[in-house]
Write a protein that holds these residues in place. Structure first.
Motif, PDB file in Angstrom:
ATOM      1  N   LEU A  10       0.821  -1.210   0.000  1.00 27.54           N
ATOM      2  CA  LEU A  10       0.000   0.000   0.000  1.00 27.54           C
ATOM      3  C   LEU A  10       0.860   1.268   0.000  1.00 27.54           C
ATOM      4  O   LEU A  10       0.538   2.246  -0.685  1.00 27.54           O
ATOM      5  CB  LEU A  10      -0.951  -0.005   1.194  1.00 27.54           C
ATOM      6  CG  LEU A  10      -2.036  -1.075   1.157  1.00 27.54           C
ATOM      7  CD1 LEU A  10      -2.775  -1.127   2.492  1.00 27.54           C
ATOM      8  CD2 LEU A  10      -3.003  -0.853   0.009  1.00 27.54           C
ATOM      9  N   THR A  11       1.951   1.236   0.750  1.00 30.48           N
ATOM     10  CA  THR A  11       2.863   2.381   0.758  1.00 30.48           C
ATOM     11  C   THR A  11       3.409   2.627  -0.640  1.00 30.48           C
ATOM     12  O   THR A  11       3.473   3.768  -1.111  1.00 30.48           O
ATOM     13  CB  THR A  11       4.010   2.163   1.758  1.00 30.48           C
ATOM     14  OG1 THR A  11       3.466   1.972   3.065  1.00 30.48           O
ATOM     15  CG2 THR A  11       4.970   3.348   1.779  1.00 30.48           C
ATOM     16  N   ARG A  12       3.782   1.555  -1.336  1.00 32.24           N
ATOM     17  CA  ARG A  12       4.292   1.681  -2.701  1.00 32.24           C
ATOM     18  C   ARG A  12       3.236   2.285  -3.631  1.00 32.24           C
ATOM     19  O   ARG A  12       3.540   3.131  -4.468  1.00 32.24           O
ATOM     20  CB  ARG A  12       4.749   0.322  -3.223  1.00 32.24           C
ATOM     21  CG  ARG A  12       5.443   0.403  -4.575  1.00 32.24           C
ATOM     22  CD  ARG A  12       5.883  -0.954  -5.090  1.00 32.24           C
ATOM     23  NE  ARG A  12       4.774  -1.858  -5.369  1.00 32.24           N
ATOM     24  CZ  ARG A  12       3.983  -1.799  -6.435  1.00 32.24           C
ATOM     25  NH1 ARG A  12       4.143  -0.835  -7.329  1.00 32.24           N
ATOM     26  NH2 ARG A  12       3.014  -2.672  -6.606  1.00 32.24           N
ATOM     27  N   LEU A  13       1.962   1.876  -3.456  1.00 29.13           N
ATOM     28  CA  LEU A  13       0.889   2.444  -4.286  1.00 29.13           C
ATOM     29  C   LEU A  13       0.732   3.943  -4.047  1.00 29.13           C
ATOM     30  O   LEU A  13       0.567   4.713  -4.991  1.00 29.13           O
ATOM     31  CB  LEU A  13      -0.436   1.738  -4.011  1.00 29.13           C
ATOM     32  CG  LEU A  13      -0.616   0.348  -4.588  1.00 29.13           C
ATOM     33  CD1 LEU A  13      -1.967  -0.223  -4.173  1.00 29.13           C
ATOM     34  CD2 LEU A  13      -0.487   0.347  -6.102  1.00 29.13           C
ATOM     35  N   ILE A  14       0.787   4.369  -2.780  1.00 29.25           N
ATOM     36  CA  ILE A  14       0.657   5.797  -2.469  1.00 29.25           C
ATOM     37  C   ILE A  14       1.857   6.566  -3.030  1.00 29.25           C
ATOM     38  O   ILE A  14       1.704   7.657  -3.595  1.00 29.25           O
ATOM     39  CB  ILE A  14       0.499   6.033  -0.955  1.00 29.25           C
ATOM     40  CG1 ILE A  14      -0.783   5.373  -0.434  1.00 29.25           C
ATOM     41  CG2 ILE A  14       0.529   7.533  -0.626  1.00 29.25           C
ATOM     42  CD1 ILE A  14      -2.077   5.885  -1.033  1.00 29.25           C
ATOM     43  N   LEU A  15       3.054   6.009  -2.906  1.00 25.60           N
ATOM     44  CA  LEU A  15       4.237   6.663  -3.473  1.00 25.60           C
ATOM     45  C   LEU A  15       4.123   6.791  -4.992  1.00 25.60           C
ATOM     46  O   LEU A  15       4.474   7.832  -5.557  1.00 25.60           O
ATOM     47  CB  LEU A  15       5.505   5.885  -3.101  1.00 25.60           C
ATOM     48  CG  LEU A  15       5.950   6.014  -1.650  1.00 25.60           C
ATOM     49  CD1 LEU A  15       7.025   4.969  -1.332  1.00 25.60           C
ATOM     50  CD2 LEU A  15       6.439   7.413  -1.337  1.00 25.60           C
ATOM     51  N   LEU A  16       3.632   5.763  -5.639  1.00 25.23           N
ATOM     52  CA  LEU A  16       3.430   5.791  -7.087  1.00 25.23           C
ATOM     53  C   LEU A  16       2.411   6.860  -7.467  1.00 25.23           C
ATOM     54  O   LEU A  16       2.632   7.663  -8.380  1.00 25.23           O
ATOM     55  CB  LEU A  16       2.961   4.416  -7.562  1.00 25.23           C
ATOM     56  CG  LEU A  16       2.690   4.241  -9.042  1.00 25.23           C
ATOM     57  CD1 LEU A  16       3.982   4.326  -9.834  1.00 25.23           C
ATOM     58  CD2 LEU A  16       2.020   2.888  -9.278  1.00 25.23           C
ATOM     59  N   ARG A  17       1.302   6.896  -6.751  1.00 24.84           N
ATOM     60  CA  ARG A  17       0.258   7.893  -7.014  1.00 24.84           C
ATOM     61  C   ARG A  17       0.802   9.309  -6.798  1.00 24.84           C
ATOM     62  O   ARG A  17       0.577  10.201  -7.608  1.00 24.84           O
ATOM     63  CB  ARG A  17      -0.938   7.622  -6.092  1.00 24.84           C
ATOM     64  CG  ARG A  17      -2.066   8.619  -6.253  1.00 24.84           C
ATOM     65  CD  ARG A  17      -3.222   8.234  -5.327  1.00 24.84           C
ATOM     66  NE  ARG A  17      -4.297   9.170  -5.457  1.00 24.84           N
ATOM     67  CZ  ARG A  17      -4.349  10.344  -4.821  1.00 24.84           C
ATOM     68  NH1 ARG A  17      -3.384  10.708  -4.014  1.00 24.84           N
ATOM     69  NH2 ARG A  17      -5.368  11.161  -5.000  1.00 24.84           N
ATOM     70  N   ASN A  18       1.539   9.502  -5.705  1.00 21.59           N
ATOM     71  CA  ASN A  18       2.078  10.830  -5.407  1.00 21.59           C
ATOM     72  C   ASN A  18       3.099  11.277  -6.448  1.00 21.59           C
ATOM     73  O   ASN A  18       3.154  12.452  -6.800  1.00 21.59           O
ATOM     74  CB  ASN A  18       2.677  10.867  -4.010  1.00 21.59           C
ATOM     75  CG  ASN A  18       1.615  10.880  -2.936  1.00 21.59           C
ATOM     76  OD1 ASN A  18       0.420  10.844  -3.227  1.00 21.59           O
ATOM     77  ND2 ASN A  18       2.034  10.906  -1.689  1.00 21.59           N
ATOM     78  N   ALA A  19       3.910  10.344  -6.933  1.00 22.46           N
ATOM     79  CA  ALA A  19       4.874  10.690  -7.984  1.00 22.46           C
ATOM     80  C   ALA A  19       4.138  11.165  -9.233  1.00 22.46           C
ATOM     81  O   ALA A  19       4.570  12.111  -9.901  1.00 22.46           O
ATOM     82  CB  ALA A  19       5.769   9.492  -8.291  1.00 22.46           C
TER      83      ALA A  19
END
Length: 156
Positions: A136-145
């Motif tokens: 989930l952290t990776r998904l949020i980082l991807l979305r934020n990028a």
């Protein structure tokens, strides 16, 4: 219950980053890898207080549906989306947008705080510890990028 936080510096003013973060189209573009789509409720445009959207996405080889509502909305500084129905026992995602101090340009500190509880009791807790929080952290980082890239490009 688990929690994680992500902070992203975006070189765009808070109102621009706030609106981009509530854009259904930007969200689906950022989550292209999981084929996320808005399939019910508000399926296009910029979400606002009380709006509900049902997302369909593919994660871990399975298709999931999650319906969330915008339960708090104070433009341009804060909004919260919470699961109404879906795979989690609990999902609350708070988004804050603050002017970045001393950045030299108009910029935003975008902060995500995600509180969630996996389903399935002890098995869910094990899945959380082994995989889910990192995923989930990776998904949020991807979305934020993606939000960062999109809003910064619009400011040029």
């Amino acid at each position: 219950m688990s929690r994680f936080e992500v902070t992203t510096l975006v070189l765009a003013p808070p109102p621009v980053v706030f609106d981009a973060s509530l854009s259904v189209e930007l969200h689906t573009s950022s989550m292209r890898g999981s084929r996320e789509q808005a399939v019910a409720g508000v399926t296009s445009g910029v979400l606002s207080l009380g709006d509900q959207v049902t997302w369909r996405a593919r994660h871990f080889g399975l298709t999931w549906h999650l319906t969330s509502t915008i339960s708090a909305h104070v433009r341009p500084s804060y909004f919260v989306d919470e699961q109404v129905s879906g795979p989690f026992r609990h999902w609350r995602h708070a988004h804050t947008f603050e002017p970045a101090p001393d950045s030299g340009v108009e910029a935003t500190l975008m902060k995500d705080v995600v509180d969630f509880a996996a389903p399935a009791g002890p098995l869910g807790a094990l899945a959380d510890a082994l995989v889910l929080r990192r995923y989930l952290t990776r998904l949020i980082l991807l979305r934020n990028a993606y939000i960062k890239e999109t809003t910064e490009a619009a400011m040029r």
